[in-house]
Structure formats: C-alpha cells, structure tokens
Design a protein around this motif. Structure first.
Motif, PDB file in Angstrom:
ATOM      1  N   ILE A 139       2.749   6.103  -7.619  1.00 25.41           N
ATOM      2  CA  ILE A 139       1.967   6.331  -8.801  1.00 25.41           C
ATOM      3  C   ILE A 139       1.820   7.379  -9.108  1.00 25.41           C
ATOM      4  CG2 ILE A 139      -0.194   5.828  -9.974  1.00 25.41           C
ATOM      5  CD1 ILE A 139       0.045   3.065  -8.717  1.00 25.41           C
ATOM      6  N   PRO A 140       2.041   8.558  -8.165  1.00 25.33           N
ATOM      7  CA  PRO A 140       0.985   9.763  -7.961  1.00 25.33           C
ATOM      8  C   PRO A 140       2.234  10.674  -8.258  1.00 25.33           C
ATOM      9  CG  PRO A 140       0.066   9.511  -5.875  1.00 25.33           C
ATOM     10  CD  PRO A 140       0.946   8.064  -6.531  1.00 25.33           C
ATOM     11  N   THR A 141       3.830  10.005  -7.613  1.00 27.76           N
ATOM     12  CA  THR A 141       4.816  10.563  -7.624  1.00 27.76           C
ATOM     13  C   THR A 141       5.302  10.539  -9.205  1.00 27.76           C
ATOM     14  OG1 THR A 141       5.513   9.919  -5.825  1.00 27.76           O
ATOM     15  CG2 THR A 141       7.781  10.531  -7.486  1.00 27.76           C
ATOM     16  N   PHE A 142       4.866   9.370 -10.020  1.00 31.38           N
ATOM     17  CA  PHE A 142       5.308   8.961 -11.248  1.00 31.38           C
ATOM     18  C   PHE A 142       4.646  10.324 -12.376  1.00 31.38           C
ATOM     19  CE2 PHE A 142       5.181   7.096 -14.871  1.00 31.38           C
ATOM     20  CZ  PHE A 142       6.507   6.448 -15.263  1.00 31.38           C
ATOM     21  N   ILE A 143       3.640   9.926 -11.983  1.00 32.13           N
ATOM     22  CA  ILE A 143       2.542  10.756 -12.694  1.00 32.13           C
ATOM     23  C   ILE A 143       2.977  12.502 -12.652  1.00 32.13           C
ATOM     24  CG2 ILE A 143       0.453  11.775 -13.085  1.00 32.13           C
ATOM     25  CD1 ILE A 143      -0.171   8.498 -12.857  1.00 32.13           C
ATOM     26  N   GLY A 144       3.379  12.453 -11.433  1.00 36.83           N
ATOM     27  CA  GLY A 144       3.698  14.578 -11.266  1.00 36.83           C
ATOM     28  C   GLY A 144       4.328  15.026 -11.997  1.00 36.83           C
ATOM     29  N   LEU A 145       5.309  13.854 -11.938  1.00 35.64           N
ATOM     30  CA  LEU A 145       7.113  14.491 -11.982  1.00 35.64           C
ATOM     31  C   LEU A 145       7.339  13.954 -13.881  1.00 35.64           C
ATOM     32  CD1 LEU A 145       9.685  12.297  -9.415  1.00 35.64           C
ATOM     33  CD2 LEU A 145       9.131  14.683  -9.994  1.00 35.64           C
TER      34      LEU A 145
ATOM     35  N   CYS B 180       0.902  -1.847   0.185  1.00 34.78           N
ATOM     36  CA  CYS B 180       0.025  -0.484  -0.134  1.00 34.78           C
ATOM     37  C   CYS B 180       0.869   1.583   0.180  1.00 34.78           C
ATOM     38  CB  CYS B 180      -0.872  -0.016   1.080  1.00 34.78           C
ATOM     39  SG  CYS B 180      -1.855  -1.469   1.117  1.00 34.78           S
ATOM     40  N   GLY B 181       1.509   1.058   0.519  1.00 32.31           N
ATOM     41  CA  GLY B 181       2.348   2.487   0.817  1.00 32.31           C
ATOM     42  C   GLY B 181       3.841   2.115  -0.593  1.00 32.31           C
ATOM     43  N   LEU B 182       4.255   1.804  -1.239  1.00 27.06           N
ATOM     44  CA  LEU B 182       4.397   2.048  -2.299  1.00 27.06           C
ATOM     45  C   LEU B 182       3.845   1.965  -3.255  1.00 27.06           C
ATOM     46  CD1 LEU B 182       7.580  -1.199  -2.481  1.00 27.06           C
ATOM     47  CD2 LEU B 182       7.905   0.954  -2.497  1.00 27.06           C
ATOM     48  N   SER B 183       2.541   1.617  -3.026  1.00 29.68           N
ATOM     49  CA  SER B 183       1.281   2.020  -4.556  1.00 29.68           C
ATOM     50  C   SER B 183       0.593   3.151  -4.560  1.00 29.68           C
ATOM     51  CB  SER B 183       0.375   1.142  -4.542  1.00 29.68           C
ATOM     52  OG  SER B 183       0.661  -0.249  -4.532  1.00 29.68           O
ATOM     53  N   ALA B 184       0.950   3.770  -3.063  1.00 27.77           N
ATOM     54  CA  ALA B 184      -0.069   5.163  -2.289  1.00 27.77           C
ATOM     55  C   ALA B 184       1.562   6.158  -3.061  1.00 27.77           C
ATOM     56  CB  ALA B 184      -0.585   4.810  -1.783  1.00 27.77           C
ATOM     57  N   THR B 185       2.604   6.015  -3.159  1.00 24.56           N
ATOM     58  CA  THR B 185       3.410   6.956  -3.237  1.00 24.56           C
ATOM     59  C   THR B 185       3.843   6.767  -5.116  1.00 24.56           C
ATOM     60  OG1 THR B 185       5.247   5.134  -2.507  1.00 24.56           O
ATOM     61  CG2 THR B 185       4.204   7.232  -0.696  1.00 24.56           C
TER      62      THR B 185
END
Length: 90
Positions: A36-42, A29-34
C-alpha cells in the motif's frame, strides 16, 4: 508507544494463543504493509516527476483491486480464527 505497536503487530501475526505464528497472517501483514505505501508513493512520485498524467480511474481500479485482495485475506483469517481451538487443553 513502541510496546503498543509491537503488541499490535504480534497480535496480527499470531494465532489465538498469542505464541504460535501463522505463516498466512505473516505473509498478509507483510504484503499489506509494503504494497500500500509503495503503490501510493510511486503514484505520487509519478505525478511529481511529470512523466505521465495521473489517471484517477486507473488508480481507483488498481487500488480497489489491492483492497479487495486484502479484504479477502482478512475474511479468510477471520474464518480461520473461528475454526481454531482457542482454549483446548494440551
């Protein structure tokens, strides 16, 4: 609304009894929640900044790899749930 969100995350991170936390699920959950948004945001930031061209093929390959990893994680958790003793008396 907040109660529903916290219940959802607790259900995602606990085992079938709803009380004992599973480190494997917490990490997933921690890896998924951080990630995916980081990848798309960057990716968005990189395009907006204009310092590099956006390559759709590279984005699709990288995002597909991340989703494959998350799918494998979900499959192993589903397999683990089937092998747990849900209603075993203590």
């Amino acid at each position: 609304m907040w109660k529903t969100i916290t219940k959802f995350f607790k259900d995602c991170m606990t085992e079938q009894d709803g009380q004992s936390y599973c480190p494997f699920r917490i990490a997933g959950c921690g890896l998924s929640a951080t990630s995916i948004p980081t990848f798309i945001g960057l990716t968005i930031w990189s395009v907006m900044k204009g310092n590099q061209a956006w390559d759709m093929k590279s984005f699709a390959i990288a995002f597909g790899g991340m989703m494959t990893g998350i799918s494998v994680l979900a499959g192993t958790v589903a397999f683990k749930v089937k092998t747990e003793n849900a209603g075993a008396p203590q």
